[in-house]
Design an enzyme around this catalytic site. Structure first.
Site, PDB file in Angstrom:
ATOM      1  N   ASP A   1      61.944  29.757  80.623  1.00  0.00           N
ATOM      2  CA  ASP A   1      61.068  28.949  79.780  1.00  0.00           C
ATOM      3  C   ASP A   1      59.737  28.830  80.513  1.00  0.00           C
ATOM      4  OD1 ASP A   1      59.688  27.045  78.346  1.00  0.00           O
ATOM      5  OD2 ASP A   1      61.395  25.701  78.083  1.00  0.00           O
TER       6      ASP A   1
ATOM      7  N   LYS B   1      52.582  23.994  72.224  1.00  0.00           N
ATOM      8  CA  LYS B   1      51.894  23.260  73.271  1.00  0.00           C
ATOM      9  C   LYS B   1      50.571  23.927  73.637  1.00  0.00           C
ATOM     10  CE  LYS B   1      56.182  21.072  74.709  1.00  0.00           C
ATOM     11  NZ  LYS B   1      57.045  21.551  73.613  1.00  0.00           N
TER      12      LYS B   1
ATOM     13  N   ARG C   1      60.081  37.987  55.933  1.00  0.00           N
ATOM     14  CA  ARG C   1      60.688  37.480  57.165  1.00  0.00           C
ATOM     15  C   ARG C   1      60.491  38.446  58.329  1.00  0.00           C
ATOM     16  NH1 ARG C   1      66.092  37.553  58.449  1.00  0.00           N
ATOM     17  NH2 ARG C   1      66.700  37.994  56.297  1.00  0.00           N
TER      18      ARG C   1
ATOM     19  N   TYR D   1      64.445  21.447  80.306  1.00  0.00           N
ATOM     20  CA  TYR D   1      64.044  20.684  79.125  1.00  0.00           C
ATOM     21  C   TYR D   1      65.291  20.086  78.462  1.00  0.00           C
ATOM     22  CZ  TYR D   1      61.923  20.465  74.345  1.00  0.00           C
ATOM     23  OH  TYR D   1      61.466  20.106  73.097  1.00  0.00           O
TER      24      TYR D   1
END
Length: 387
Positions: A180, A205, A55, A108
């Site tokens: 963002d 994206k 992790r 968003y």
């Protein structure tokens, strides 16, 4: 080093995989140590890219994190399983019960839902503000305001925010600025250079670029990196090495994809601007788009994403237009090689500002622009016939 060269070279080299152009996919959970002393050494350096536990990362994740850090000009990066996870974890790293958060009204929608549900349940208050407020945001700051959240361009409606002015007001009041930066990408906007403290990305994206992996990242400046890293670790976030590999592969073509998609989007936007059915075209590179002067000052390029606002139109007419497209798929997200379209109604997710008119968001892919324009023209014919 110029950005195209940096995009090709960042996160590569002997540090990760000697002699290999691309970093392999390292799958790992448990890491074993020859001695107790070496285990303890790894524990002491667990944030320093040493194999410690899966992790905490492997060379695949480290290569991607280093590349995104380099492009954003930050001190370090934390990876997450999705863009929304990057947003929510970054917020949670800097707030506690009783705090106050300022959130841009153009954000968003899932970020808004997180604030209105999860943060509210934790006793953290969110105030939404006009994205064009700029330095006047100082008037909304409270003694318990810990975060000012920005998104430029705004999701769906593409307002450009004055990040330097907002950051100056936030820092004067002791708050951090989270941004963002997905829509702009680190290619077109380096928000840390403008005063933001954390730059957040849905790598799903533009960076992945092929619509086949879910991934997020947050890059912090030196003053806030430790807090961001601690938050990601305590919430158990980890990114799939397979998705990180896909992001590294997609990253190498980010610059030509963004250039072509941006040029096509601007051509489509200007074509749609001449259509009688269209009331407004929301594209930051157009002079009448809110915040255009700031876009010219702060941005180095444009993206493939923009919206139009129709003068009128029923759901049936809009559906007739969109349902018949040959080249624009109807779907969420953006940033892949394929063109997309999404109908929306921002009025349902605005509280600090008002919105009127049916909105359609377009993502210009890598298809030939002439084919896309023909698709748009045929769609408007269907729209008019259904009115």
């Amino acid at each position: 080093m110029k950005k195209p060269t940096r995009i090709v070279q960042s996160g590569r080299g002997g540090k990760y995989a000697p002699g290999m152009i691309n970093v392999p996919v390292y799958h790992a959970s448990t890491i074993v140590f020859p001695t107790v002393a070496e285990l303890r050494q790894a524990v002491a350096r667990r944030n320093a890219q040493v194999l410690y536990y899966g992790r905490r990362g492997t060379p695949t994740q480290w290569a991607l994190a280093d590349a995104i850090t380099d492009l954003e000009g930050g001190a370090g990066c934390v990876l997450y399983g999705s863009g929304l996870a990057a947003i929510t974890a970054s917020i949670l790293a800097f707030v506690k019960t009783g705090d106050h958060l300022l959130m841009t009204d153009s954000v968003y929608e899932p970020t808004r839902a997180f604030c209105d549900n999860v943060l509210k349940g934790l006793g953290i208050e969110t105030t939404y503000y006009d994205p064009l407020l700029g330095g006047a945001i100082a008037g909304l700051m409270r003694p318990n305001t810990t975060i000012v959240f920005t998104e430029s361009p705004g999701s769906l409606t593409f307002e450009i925010q004055d990040i330097p002015a907002i950051a100056a007001a936030a820092h004067a009041a002791g708050a951090v600025v989270l941004n963002d930066n997905t829509c702009a990408s680190p290619l077109n906007l380096r928000v840390l250079d403008l005063g933001a403290d954390v730059a957040i990305h849905s790598l799903t994206k533009y960076v992945v670029g092929h619509s086949d992996a879910m991934l997020g990242a947050a890059v912090a400046n030196q003053a806030n990196l430790a807090r961001l890293q601690r938050g990601g670790y305590l919430h158990g976030h980890a990114a799939s090495p397979d998705d990180c590999y896909l992001a590294l592969r997609g990253l190498r073509t980010l610059e030509p994809r963004m250039k072509q998609g941006g040029a096509t989007a601007l051509r489509l936007a200007n074509w749609l601007k001449q259509r009688p059915e269209v009331d407004r075209v929301l594209h930051p590179a157009l002079p009448d788009c809110p915040g255009h002067d700031i876009w010219r000052r702060d941005f180095t390029g444009t993206s493939s994403l923009f919206s139009i606002v129709l003068k009128h139109g029923s759901d049936a007419a809009i559906s007739a237009m969109l349902d018949g497209y040959r080249h624009f798929g109807i779907g969420f997200s953006y940033g892949g090689f394929e063109s997309l379209v999404l109908p929306s109604n921002p009025s349902g997710v605005r509280t600090a500002t008002t919105w009127t008119g049916p909105l359609i968001r377009f993502h210009a892919g890598l298809e030939d622009p002439d084919d896309l324009i023909a698709d748009l023209e045929a769609g408007l014919e269907r729209f008019n016939a259904a009115l």
